[in-house]
Design a protein around this motif. Structure first.
Motif, mmCIF file in Angstrom:
data_model
loop_
_atom_site.group_PDB
_atom_site.id
_atom_site.type_symbol
_atom_site.label_atom_id
_atom_site.label_comp_id
_atom_site.label_asym_id
_atom_site.label_seq_id
_atom_site.Cartn_x
_atom_site.Cartn_y
_atom_site.Cartn_z
ATOM 1 N N MET A 73 0.855 -1.180 0.000
ATOM 2 C CA MET A 73 0.000 0.000 0.000
ATOM 3 C C MET A 73 0.895 1.235 0.000
ATOM 4 S SD MET A 73 -3.339 0.878 2.304
ATOM 5 C CE MET A 73 -2.639 0.636 3.885
ATOM 6 N N SER A 74 0.539 2.205 -0.806
ATOM 7 C CA SER A 74 1.345 3.419 -0.919
ATOM 8 C C SER A 74 0.908 4.455 0.119
ATOM 9 C CB SER A 74 1.222 3.992 -2.328
ATOM 10 O OG SER A 74 -0.106 4.340 -2.596
ATOM 11 N N LYS A 75 1.645 5.531 0.160
ATOM 12 C CA LYS A 75 1.367 6.628 1.090
ATOM 13 C C LYS A 75 -0.013 7.227 0.786
ATOM 14 C CE LYS A 75 3.321 10.994 2.562
ATOM 15 N NZ LYS A 75 4.338 11.997 2.341
ATOM 16 N N PRO A 76 -0.829 7.465 1.819
ATOM 17 C CA PRO A 76 -2.169 8.015 1.560
ATOM 18 C C PRO A 76 -2.109 9.465 1.076
ATOM 19 C CG PRO A 76 -1.774 7.873 3.921
ATOM 20 C CD PRO A 76 -0.593 7.229 3.240
ATOM 21 N N VAL A 77 -3.133 9.857 0.348
ATOM 22 C CA VAL A 77 -3.306 11.246 -0.045
ATOM 23 C C VAL A 77 -4.086 11.904 1.092
ATOM 24 C CG1 VAL A 77 -4.374 12.811 -1.690
ATOM 25 C CG2 VAL A 77 -3.262 10.734 -2.506
ATOM 26 N N VAL A 78 -3.555 12.980 1.630
ATOM 27 C CA VAL A 78 -4.148 13.664 2.777
ATOM 28 C C VAL A 78 -4.705 15.007 2.320
ATOM 29 C CG1 VAL A 78 -3.704 14.595 5.085
ATOM 30 C CG2 VAL A 78 -2.458 12.567 4.296
ATOM 31 N N MET A 79 -5.940 15.281 2.729
ATOM 32 C CA MET A 79 -6.545 16.561 2.360
ATOM 33 C C MET A 79 -7.520 17.001 3.444
ATOM 34 S SD MET A 79 -9.028 15.232 -0.689
ATOM 35 C CE MET A 79 -7.765 14.191 -1.371
ATOM 36 N N LEU A 80 -7.911 18.245 3.376
ATOM 37 C CA LEU A 80 -8.900 18.780 4.298
ATOM 38 C C LEU A 80 -10.298 18.344 3.852
ATOM 39 C CD1 LEU A 80 -7.431 22.356 4.721
ATOM 40 C CD2 LEU A 80 -7.319 20.454 6.346
ATOM 41 N N PRO A 81 -11.246 18.289 4.777
ATOM 42 C CA PRO A 81 -12.598 17.847 4.407
ATOM 43 C C PRO A 81 -13.226 18.623 3.254
ATOM 44 C CG PRO A 81 -12.374 17.858 6.782
ATOM 45 C CD PRO A 81 -11.118 18.491 6.229
ATOM 46 N N HIS A 82 -13.031 19.942 3.196
ATOM 47 C CA HIS A 82 -13.647 20.704 2.098
ATOM 48 C C HIS A 82 -13.011 20.351 0.753
ATOM 49 C CE1 HIS A 82 -10.199 23.439 2.682
ATOM 50 N NE2 HIS A 82 -10.430 23.809 1.439
ATOM 51 N N TRP A 93 -11.888 17.316 -0.020
ATOM 52 C CA TRP A 93 -12.474 16.023 -0.369
ATOM 53 C C TRP A 93 -13.890 16.192 -0.896
ATOM 54 C CZ3 TRP A 93 -12.402 11.631 -2.335
ATOM 55 C CH2 TRP A 93 -13.429 10.711 -2.154
ATOM 56 N N ARG A 94 -14.690 17.048 -0.279
ATOM 57 C CA ARG A 94 -16.060 17.262 -0.752
ATOM 58 C C ARG A 94 -16.068 17.754 -2.200
ATOM 59 N NH1 ARG A 94 -16.666 19.004 4.601
ATOM 60 N NH2 ARG A 94 -16.376 21.179 4.014
ATOM 61 N N SER A 95 -15.139 18.628 -2.526
ATOM 62 C CA SER A 95 -15.040 19.140 -3.896
ATOM 63 C C SER A 95 -14.681 18.018 -4.876
ATOM 64 C CB SER A 95 -13.994 20.250 -3.944
ATOM 65 O OG SER A 95 -13.750 20.658 -5.251
ATOM 66 N N LEU A 138 -15.151 14.794 -4.361
ATOM 67 C CA LEU A 138 -16.259 13.847 -4.385
ATOM 68 C C LEU A 138 -17.364 14.317 -5.333
ATOM 69 C CD1 LEU A 138 -17.523 11.253 -3.351
ATOM 70 C CD2 LEU A 138 -18.412 12.555 -1.399
ATOM 71 N N GLU A 139 -17.618 15.603 -5.372
ATOM 72 C CA GLU A 139 -18.609 16.125 -6.315
ATOM 73 C C GLU A 139 -18.190 15.846 -7.756
ATOM 74 O OE1 GLU A 139 -21.672 17.242 -5.815
ATOM 75 O OE2 GLU A 139 -21.275 16.717 -3.723
ATOM 76 N N ARG A 140 -16.920 15.982 -8.046
ATOM 77 C CA ARG A 140 -16.421 15.690 -9.397
ATOM 78 C C ARG A 140 -16.518 14.198 -9.700
ATOM 79 N NH1 ARG A 140 -10.823 18.684 -9.512
ATOM 80 N NH2 ARG A 140 -10.667 17.729 -11.560
ATOM 81 N N ILE A 141 -16.247 13.363 -8.694
ATOM 82 C CA ILE A 141 -16.370 11.912 -8.879
ATOM 83 C C ILE A 141 -17.834 11.558 -9.148
ATOM 84 C CG2 ILE A 141 -16.240 9.685 -7.679
ATOM 85 C CD1 ILE A 141 -13.665 10.741 -6.321
ATOM 86 N N LYS A 142 -18.756 12.209 -8.445
ATOM 87 C CA LYS A 142 -20.183 11.935 -8.624
ATOM 88 C C LYS A 142 -20.644 12.253 -10.040
ATOM 89 C CE LYS A 142 -21.695 12.522 -3.860
ATOM 90 N NZ LYS A 142 -22.508 13.349 -2.932
ATOM 91 N N GLN A 143 -20.020 13.225 -10.675
ATOM 92 C CA GLN A 143 -20.380 13.583 -12.047
ATOM 93 C C GLN A 143 -19.884 12.546 -13.047
ATOM 94 O OE1 GLN A 143 -18.761 17.485 -12.605
ATOM 95 N NE2 GLN A 143 -20.224 18.448 -11.215
ATOM 96 N N TYR A 174 -7.371 14.822 -10.429
ATOM 97 C CA TYR A 174 -7.961 15.700 -9.425
ATOM 98 C C TYR A 174 -6.954 16.604 -8.739
ATOM 99 C CZ TYR A 174 -11.838 12.551 -10.119
ATOM 100 O OH TYR A 174 -12.840 11.816 -10.697
ATOM 101 N N GLY A 175 -5.715 16.533 -9.120
ATOM 102 C CA GLY A 175 -4.695 17.368 -8.498
ATOM 103 C C GLY A 175 -4.175 16.741 -7.224
ATOM 104 N N ASN A 176 -3.124 17.288 -6.746
ATOM 105 C CA ASN A 176 -2.512 16.774 -5.524
ATOM 106 C C ASN A 176 -3.189 17.474 -4.352
ATOM 107 O OD1 ASN A 176 -0.921 15.852 -3.480
ATOM 108 N ND2 ASN A 176 1.009 16.350 -4.470
ATOM 109 N N GLY A 177 -4.157 16.815 -3.732
ATOM 110 C CA GLY A 177 -4.940 17.403 -2.667
ATOM 111 C C GLY A 177 -4.252 17.407 -1.315
ATOM 112 N N GLN A 178 -2.955 17.175 -1.302
ATOM 113 C CA GLN A 178 -2.271 17.092 -0.018
ATOM 114 C C GLN A 178 -2.141 18.447 0.624
ATOM 115 O OE1 GLN A 178 1.328 14.844 -0.866
ATOM 116 N NE2 GLN A 178 0.254 13.078 -0.083
ATOM 117 N N THR A 179 -2.192 18.425 1.953
ATOM 118 C CA THR A 179 -2.063 19.670 2.723
ATOM 119 C C THR A 179 -0.663 19.835 3.232
ATOM 120 O OG1 THR A 179 -2.783 18.497 4.712
ATOM 121 C CG2 THR A 179 -4.475 19.646 3.427
#
Length: 89
Positions: free
Chosen positions: A1-10, A12-14, A16-21, A84-89
């Motif tokens: 398993m590779s290193k997780p992608v870490v992001m803030l909740p907002h 991820w919500r953004s 997730l909306e793109r994934i839903k589309q 989706y870009g690098n969502g890391q914080t």
């Protein structure tokens, strides 16, 4: 398993909306299908950050919540970061 992608909740919500589309509801609503099709599972992570006090002897702490995407396929991780870009914080 590779290193997780870490992001803030907002962030991820953004995403997730793109994934839903792009995907059928069964893919983002079912953890097993998300892992199979998209290559990751989602988890919420909470940790305390301690802040030393300059004015008194008491340290303070605050809880920080992040969303972590645990990838099981390095190629799917790379495609996610490209799409989706690098969502890391």
């Amino acid at each position: 398993m590779s290193k997780p992608v870490v992001m803030l909740p907002h962030q991820w919500r953004s995403i997730l909306e793109r994934i839903k589309q792009r995907e059928k509801p069964s893919i983002y609503l079912c953890r097993n299908k998300m892992k199979t099709v998209l290559g990751f599972t989602v988890r919420e992570h909470s940790e305390y950050q301690y802040h030393p006090s300059e004015h008194n002897s008491f340290d303070t702490a605050s809880s920080v919540v992040t969303v972590r995407l645990d990838f099981y396929d390095e190629q799917k991780r790379t495609m996610f970061l490209l799409r989706y870009g690098n969502g890391q914080t």
